[in-house]
Design an enzyme around this catalytic site. Structure first.
Site, mmCIF file in Angstrom:
data_model
loop_
_atom_site.group_PDB
_atom_site.id
_atom_site.type_symbol
_atom_site.label_atom_id
_atom_site.label_comp_id
_atom_site.label_asym_id
_atom_site.label_seq_id
_atom_site.Cartn_x
_atom_site.Cartn_y
_atom_site.Cartn_z
ATOM 1 N N HIS A 76 33.111 13.817 10.251
ATOM 2 C CA HIS A 76 33.207 13.857 8.793
ATOM 3 C C HIS A 76 31.977 13.346 8.069
ATOM 4 O O HIS A 76 31.772 13.665 6.885
ATOM 5 C CB HIS A 76 34.472 13.117 8.312
ATOM 6 C CG HIS A 76 34.353 11.622 8.283
ATOM 7 N ND1 HIS A 76 34.698 10.822 9.344
ATOM 8 C CD2 HIS A 76 33.921 10.779 7.309
ATOM 9 C CE1 HIS A 76 34.502 9.556 9.022
ATOM 10 N NE2 HIS A 76 34.038 9.501 7.797
ATOM 11 N N GLU A 80 27.010 14.799 5.563
ATOM 12 C CA GLU A 80 26.602 13.899 4.483
ATOM 13 C C GLU A 80 25.410 13.029 4.875
ATOM 14 O O GLU A 80 24.484 12.844 4.085
ATOM 15 C CB GLU A 80 27.800 13.015 4.094
ATOM 16 C CG GLU A 80 27.516 12.020 2.980
ATOM 17 C CD GLU A 80 27.393 12.687 1.613
ATOM 18 O OE1 GLU A 80 26.843 12.046 0.710
ATOM 19 O OE2 GLU A 80 27.833 13.836 1.471
ATOM 20 N N ASP A 81 25.417 12.495 6.099
ATOM 21 C CA ASP A 81 24.456 11.441 6.464
ATOM 22 C C ASP A 81 23.416 11.848 7.495
ATOM 23 O O ASP A 81 22.557 11.043 7.847
ATOM 24 C CB ASP A 81 25.209 10.213 7.000
ATOM 25 C CG ASP A 81 26.098 9.572 5.944
ATOM 26 O OD1 ASP A 81 25.818 9.786 4.749
ATOM 27 O OD2 ASP A 81 27.062 8.883 6.301
ATOM 28 N N ASP A 143 39.458 7.611 6.053
ATOM 29 C CA ASP A 143 38.077 7.117 5.976
ATOM 30 C C ASP A 143 38.009 5.887 5.071
ATOM 31 O O ASP A 143 37.409 4.863 5.421
ATOM 32 C CB ASP A 143 37.199 8.251 5.425
ATOM 33 C CG ASP A 143 35.787 7.790 5.096
ATOM 34 O OD1 ASP A 143 35.167 7.143 5.962
ATOM 35 O OD2 ASP A 143 35.295 8.084 3.983
ATOM 36 N N ASP A 263 63.842 -8.086 -5.635
ATOM 37 C CA ASP A 263 64.130 -7.235 -4.480
ATOM 38 C C ASP A 263 63.046 -7.380 -3.413
ATOM 39 O O ASP A 263 62.368 -6.434 -3.037
ATOM 40 C CB ASP A 263 64.270 -5.768 -4.911
ATOM 41 C CG ASP A 263 63.128 -5.331 -5.822
ATOM 42 O OD1 ASP A 263 62.310 -6.190 -6.189
ATOM 43 O OD2 ASP A 263 63.059 -4.141 -6.141
#
Length: 734
Positions: A76, A80-81, A143, A263
């Site tokens: 993932h 991007e990197d 992520d 509660d």
């Protein structure tokens, strides 16, 4: 734990729920991620690849996701990197995996620039709308969860910024998707950095009372189970305690101590029958003191989303309140599986329709049953925002527009002055046309000029939002009044003419006050201006004046029927209003003046033909030849008998009339030349000529000609019939 050890654990987790997963591809994704991130390190000094491994582990352990999701989780951050591209991932793995990775990268690039609640909701909607595959959101939430688990290595400023984003964007998204466990952890981790003191107070208080609370829950669980066993009721009993952020919100919103949170504990009892549900309710109320006003019967009155259960809050011996939910196994399954009927997901690309393949969906649904019916169904639809589009301003704010919106809609959403002075628009840095359809995630910039001429009337047709159209109309109303009055008057007068009434008759001194009152305008100019800028249509206004128009038409008819004695011959009567010798297009319509007239295309009458008129709806009188089949009295509908009226040709005619001739002849060379010669010699204008040959040697020719009257037409027909090979010439009708 080394990356290889983490991968082995991941593979073992996947095998436990999906032994048929594509482990070769998953291994290849791991190796590729190791290679792409080989020179990168995390803030704690560990190899960067440990992060995508941890994200994949969360998806496998918590959500039991498919092979493609695991591969995308491992990859993932590559687009991007690193230098890896979408094409690289699509070639080595699959286009679906590449799209998932790119989708996560897009979400990562979204910046959060405001704390306004509306902006945050727009961002959440936009993220869902941008994620055509819901797995993109699942990977992004996992992520963020791992990033929050390792947030201690970031700077305090970064910790607060990421925690704020998580609390405002990702935790609500997890809730929307029914991922309660992950939502709770995201909220708790965010609270740890947003309010460290409040977090510490709650966690320390819970730690201090951990033994007491654990003992309390075990005691309640045992008491309920034993009493149900004694009553011979087969049941499953489970209990849980609120998580720290939920407690924090109750304590600080309602200014309560931990002991006052109402509660803090909840128990669920699942039985076999509805009868057992009410039996269990009686047993619970016998065991513990019920709290008034805290009982809800969703079995007798189910929620609109089909959710059924009994809810009651009771007080134990040690004065600690807790909630008990009682339902059957079938009700429990409806609460868990109900969403699967609305949100089908093709796991591994199969989509067989087997509910068993949606196990991960069922895992997402815990505690979702408390949502409103509309939220429950709609919040998980991937195409939930198909009717909306979300774009960015140059400052990074999100603007919510209707689907199909254009830069015009965007400009007027910012401010009416921006729209009125717009001279160009840029989308993602490039000049676009005004009718460009904005897409989710577009950055839109409007270029303005003080010397701009203002909006065009075409913009009203291009704009999709009622807000933009309204502001454009307001501009025309304010800036172009004189032009609007002229255009509005012409439109209104034309509409009246269609009805057989003149503007002068309708707006004379006698009628004007009643007309203005019925139309709710102070004067005629205001009404014309409203028509001119598009605030109202002429058709609508004329429709409101039906009674006045009908009265004027009846007056016309009465005048036509009135008779007076002839001067010096009182025994002879003549019409009070002489018959008009001049009519519209050479046609005199009995009993009507200024009436719109059109010639029917089915029979194309010309002066000299016997004719009859038919009053159409909204288009005046249609004139037919008397021998036209469409005007045949035998074929007329009884309901339309009153709409057939007498018409006649005017005494003096100066116009030409178009009619159609059909020629049948033996096909030969120069036939068209001979026909053209006849038309030229008779000075007959031809508007169109179509000819075709038949397999058996004939020519069929259709002519549209303009003639001054029946005499010229008969001459043309006679001359064409004299041409060699011509068999007959006819005028079609019907």
């Amino acid at each position: 734990m080394t990356p290889n050890e983490m991968y082995d654990r991941l593979e073992q987790t996947i095998r436990s729920y999906n032994p048929s997963a594509n482990f070769a591809q998953i291994r290849a994704a791991f190796d590729y991620a190791c290679s792409a991130h080989k020179d990168q390190r995390r803030k704690d000094g560990s190899p960067y690849v440990t992060h995508p491994l941890a994200v994949a582990q969360i998806l496998a352990e918590e959500l039991h996701l498919d092979s493609e999701s695991i591969e995308a989780a491992l990859l993932h951050d590559t687009i991007e990197d690193t230098a890896v591209t979408h094409e690289d991932v699509a070639r080595l793995f699959s286009p679906t995996v590449a799209d998932l990775v790119e989708g996560v990268s897009k979400l990562t690039r979204v910046k959060f620039t405001t704390k306004e609640e509306e902006q945050m909701e727009n961002l959440r909607k936009m993220l869902l709308a941008m994620s055509k595959d819901i797995r993109v959101i699942l990977i992004k939430i996992a992520d963020r969860l791992h990033n929050m688990r390792t947030m201690e290595y970031q700077t305090p400023a970064k910790q607060k910024q990421k925690s704020f984003e998580t609390m405002e964007i990702y935790a609500p998204l997890a809730h929307r998707l029914g991922m309660q466990k992950m939502k709770w952890e995201l909220e708790d981790l965010s609270l740890k950095y947003l309010d460290p003191i409040g977090w510490r107070e709650i966690t320390e208080a819970l730690d201090e009372k951990a033994a007491e609370y654990d003992g309390f829950m075990a005691t309640i669980h045992r008491q309920i189970t034993e009493r149900l066993n004694e009553a011979g009721i087969k049941a499953r009993v489970s209990g849980r305690m609120k998580h720290p952020y939920s407690i924090y919100r109750k304590m600080y919103a309602q200014n309560k101590d931990l002991d006052d949170v109402f509660d803090l504990f909840a128990f669920r009892v699942i039985v076999d029958t509805v009868f057992d549900c009410y039996n269990v309710l009686g047993i619970v109320h016998d065991l513990y003191k019920p709290i008034l006003g805290r009982f809800k019967d969703y079995i007798g009155t189910p929620k609109p989303n089909m959710y059924q259960s009994l809810h009651t809050t009771v007080m134990g011996d040690n004065a600690i309140p807790f909630e008990v939910q009682i339902r059957t196994q079938e009700m429990h399954e409806i609460a868990e599986y109900g969403i699967a009927a609305h949100w089908k997901y093709k796991q591994n690309g199969q989509g067989s329709g087997d509910e068993g393949s949606y196990e991960w969906v069922r895992r997402l649904l815990e505690n979702q049953e408390g949502a409103d019916a509309e939220d429950f169904i709609h919040s998980l639809k991937v195409d939930m925002f198909a009717d909306e589009v979300f774009v960015f301003t140059p400052q990074g704010d999100v603007i919510n527009l209707p689907a199909g919106a254009t830069p015009i809609d965007f400009a007027y959403t910012i401010h009416s002055a921006v729209g009125n002075h717009m001279v160009a628009a840029k989308v993602n840095g490039r000049i676009v046309q005004y009718d460009y359809r904005l897409q989710n995630g577009d950055f839109v910039e409007v270029i303005t000029s003080q010397s701009a001429h203002g909006p065009s009337r075409d913009w009203i047709k291009i704009a999709r939002s009622s807000n933009a159209r309204s502001k454009i109309r307001q501009w025309f109303k304010r800036e172009k009044r004189d032009e609007n009055i002229v255009n509005g008057r012409a439109s209104f007068e034309a509409e009246l003419k269609r009805c057989g009434v003149s503007l002068k008759e309708l707006t004379n001194e006698e009628n004007l006050p009643a007309v203005l009152k019925r139309l709710a305008y102070n004067n005629l100019d205001d009404m014309y201006a409203a028509i001119g800028y598009g605030g109202v249509t002429s058709l609508k206004l004329v429709g409101r004046l039906r009674e006045e128009i009908q009265r004027i038409i009846q007056q016309h008819q009465a005048e036509r029927q009135a008779v007076v004695p002839v001067k010096d011959q009182p025994e002879i009567m003549r019409p009070a209003v002489p018959k008009r010798s001049k009519g519209e297009h050479g046609i005199v319509v009995e009993g009507l003046s200024n009436c719109l007239v059109k010639f029917s295309k089915c029979c194309t009458p010309v002066p000299g033909d016997d004719i009859v008129g038919f009053i159409t709806r909204g288009y005046g009188v249609s004139v037919h030849r008397s021998d036209c089949p469409n005007a045949d009295p035998a074929r007329r509908s009884p309901l339309e008998a009153g709409r057939w009226i007498k018409v006649s040709w005017a005494d003096k005619i100066t116009e030409t009339y178009r009619t159609t001739l059909q020629v049948v002849a033996k096909d030969r060379i120069n036939l068209i030349v001979d026909i053209s010669t006849v038309l030229s010699s008779t000075k007959t204008h031809v508007s169109s000529l179509n000819a075709r040959s038949t397999p058996d040697g004939f020519a069929l020719i259709s002519l549209d000609v303009d003639v001054a009257g029946g005499d010229q037409l008969q001459t043309v027909i006679r001359r064409i019939e004299q041409i060699s090979g011509v068999m007959h010439v006819t005028r079609p009708a019907g």
